[in-house]
Design an enzyme around this catalytic site. Structure first.
Site, PDB file in Angstrom:
ATOM      1  N   ASP A  50      -1.347  -6.103  -0.707  1.00 44.17           N
ATOM      2  CA  ASP A  50      -1.333  -5.389   0.605  1.00 44.17           C
ATOM      3  C   ASP A  50      -3.050  -4.989   1.028  1.00 44.17           C
ATOM      4  O   ASP A  50      -3.608  -4.332  -0.023  1.00 44.17           O
ATOM      5  CB  ASP A  50      -0.542  -4.356   0.571  1.00 44.17           C
ATOM      6  CG  ASP A  50       0.271  -4.138   2.082  1.00 44.17           C
ATOM      7  OD1 ASP A  50       0.117  -4.764   2.998  1.00 44.17           O
ATOM      8  OD2 ASP A  50       1.025  -3.211   2.029  1.00 44.17           O
ATOM      9  N   ASP A 109       0.833  -1.300   0.003  1.00 41.67           N
ATOM     10  CA  ASP A 109       0.069  -0.082   0.067  1.00 41.67           C
ATOM     11  C   ASP A 109       0.819   1.306   0.153  1.00 41.67           C
ATOM     12  O   ASP A 109       0.417   2.223  -0.079  1.00 41.67           O
ATOM     13  CB  ASP A 109      -1.094  -0.029   1.112  1.00 41.67           C
ATOM     14  CG  ASP A 109      -0.438   0.004   2.393  1.00 41.67           C
ATOM     15  OD1 ASP A 109       0.715  -0.293   2.653  1.00 41.67           O
ATOM     16  OD2 ASP A 109      -0.899   0.058   3.574  1.00 41.67           O
ATOM     17  N   GLU A 118       8.692  -4.607  10.679  1.00 41.70           N
ATOM     18  CA  GLU A 118       9.257  -3.179  10.097  1.00 41.70           C
ATOM     19  C   GLU A 118       9.354  -2.301  11.367  1.00 41.70           C
ATOM     20  O   GLU A 118       8.750  -2.286  12.093  1.00 41.70           O
ATOM     21  CB  GLU A 118       7.878  -2.553   9.422  1.00 41.70           C
ATOM     22  CG  GLU A 118       8.293  -0.891   8.871  1.00 41.70           C
ATOM     23  CD  GLU A 118       7.361  -0.536   7.726  1.00 41.70           C
ATOM     24  OE1 GLU A 118       6.427  -1.393   7.259  1.00 41.70           O
ATOM     25  OE2 GLU A 118       7.625   0.606   7.409  1.00 41.70           O
TER      26      GLU A 118
HETATM   27  O1  KIV Z   1       3.497  -1.215   1.719  1.00 43.69           O
HETATM   28  C1  KIV Z   1       4.615  -1.673   1.777  1.00 43.69           C
HETATM   29  O2  KIV Z   1       5.634  -1.408   0.775  1.00 43.69           O
HETATM   30  C2  KIV Z   1       4.918  -2.404   2.650  1.00 43.69           C
HETATM   31  C3  KIV Z   1       6.444  -2.850   2.832  1.00 43.69           C
HETATM   32  C4  KIV Z   1       7.227  -1.768   3.284  1.00 43.69           C
HETATM   33  C5  KIV Z   1       6.482  -3.897   4.014  1.00 43.69           C
HETATM   34  O3  KIV Z   1       4.227  -2.676   3.790  1.00 43.69           O
END
Ligand code: KIV
Length: 301
Positions: free
Chosen positions: A98, A59, A197
């Site tokens: 995501d 996301d 993260e």
């Molecule tokens: O949205 C994203 O890019 C992420 C990663 C940084 C794990 O969730």
């Protein structure tokens, strides 16, 4: 779908398809797992053909692709649009989508239905959602619907307003305890991988040693089972100061700026297009046209 290799690329035609099972085997073999985000067909193809294990339609596309201030604004439909494009470019890597903010926090049934849209309409092979132990029930439900789930704990950007900014998590003893509980609960709930993260490397190392599921770190130090970075970050395509953990592997911004400025200069100075870059009439048509034009000229005299 057949993908034509482009010369000069690192391309292993015989590379086996990455699956949730192969990720677990990589963890057991201590073979680092690689993950990059991609948000469109072209970059997805390049990332896949370069041999990256997981392509994540994060996301983070909210900021990287759509220019939103944070990830909170991006919608299911916007995410799905990009997941479909990425699906068309990915062959070997595992494709993870995501779940955006609002797609899973309200009603569990709606959450499962949104996860299913990513699989049925977008061709995703796994969905990722943020949050620790409080997501365990929902994770069970999504897995019950035959959809592998990736967990995401630590600095979870969708909680930016609750955290009061993008702050490293798990720095206090109670914070470490909570993170360990989150990771172990999600591991038991059956997540296929766990994104860590923005946490101290020591905590990421403890979690990685404790859980059976492969951990993929971003700003979580070198002891995770794998690493993920945002495609735009490694290529200097994000505006603003990068986070401490970002390593730049190329300067696509400089490359693009140079190409665009050169095109502009060539058009302004009439150096583009050249005769070789132009289409020409067939010889016979050209001869006929010359005769017609000559006749018109002589009639005008
Ligand atoms: O949205 C994203 O890019 C992420 C990663 C940084 C794990 O969730």
């Amino acid at each position: 779908m057949s993908l034509t290799p482009i010369s000069g690329r690192l391309l292993d035609e015989n590379r086996p398809k990455v699956t949730t099972a192969s990720l677990r085997e990589q963890k057991l073999r201590h073979e680092p797992i690689t993950c990059l985000t991609a948000y469109d067909y072209a970059t997805a193809r390049l990332v896949d053909e370069a041999g990256i294990d997981i392509v994540l339609v994060g996301d983070s596309l909210a900021q990287a692709m759509l220019g939103y201030e944070n990830t909170l604004s991006v919608t299911m439909d916007e995410m799905l649009h990009h997941v479909k494009a990425v699906r068309r470019g990915v062959k070997n890597a595992l494709l993870v989508a995501d779940m955006p903010y609002g797609a899973y926090q309200l009603d569990p049934q709606a959450a499962v239905s949104n996860a299913m849209r990513f699989v049925k309409e977008g061709g995703a092979e796994m969905v990722k959602l943020e949050g620790g132990e409080r997501r365990a029930d929902l994770i069970h439900r999504i897995i019950d619907a035959e959809i592998p789930v990736a967990g995401h704990v630590g600095l979870t950007p969708q909680s930016v307003n609750v955290m009061g900014g993008y702050k490293v998590q798990g720095k206090s003893l109670s914070g470490i305890e909570q993170l360990m509980r989150d990771a172990v609960t999600l591991d038991r709930a059956g997540v296929a991988c766990l994104y860590l993260e923005g946490i101290p490397r020591e905590v990421a190392a403890m979690i990685t040693a404790e859980v059976a599921t492969p951990t993929i770190g971003i700003g979580a130090g070198p002891d995770c089972d794998g690493q993920v970075l945002v495609f735009h970050d490694i290529l200097n395509l994000t505006f603003g100061t990068p986070a401490k953990f970002v390593r730049r592997y190329g300067d696509a911004a400089a490359l693009i700026m140079h190409a665009v400025q050169s095109f502009r200069a060539d058009v302004k100075s009439r150096q583009y297009p050249s005769d070789e870059e132009s289409y020409h009439l067939p010889k016979e048509t050209k001869a006929g046209l010359d005769t017609v034009l000559a006749r018109k000229r002589s009639m005008r005299r």
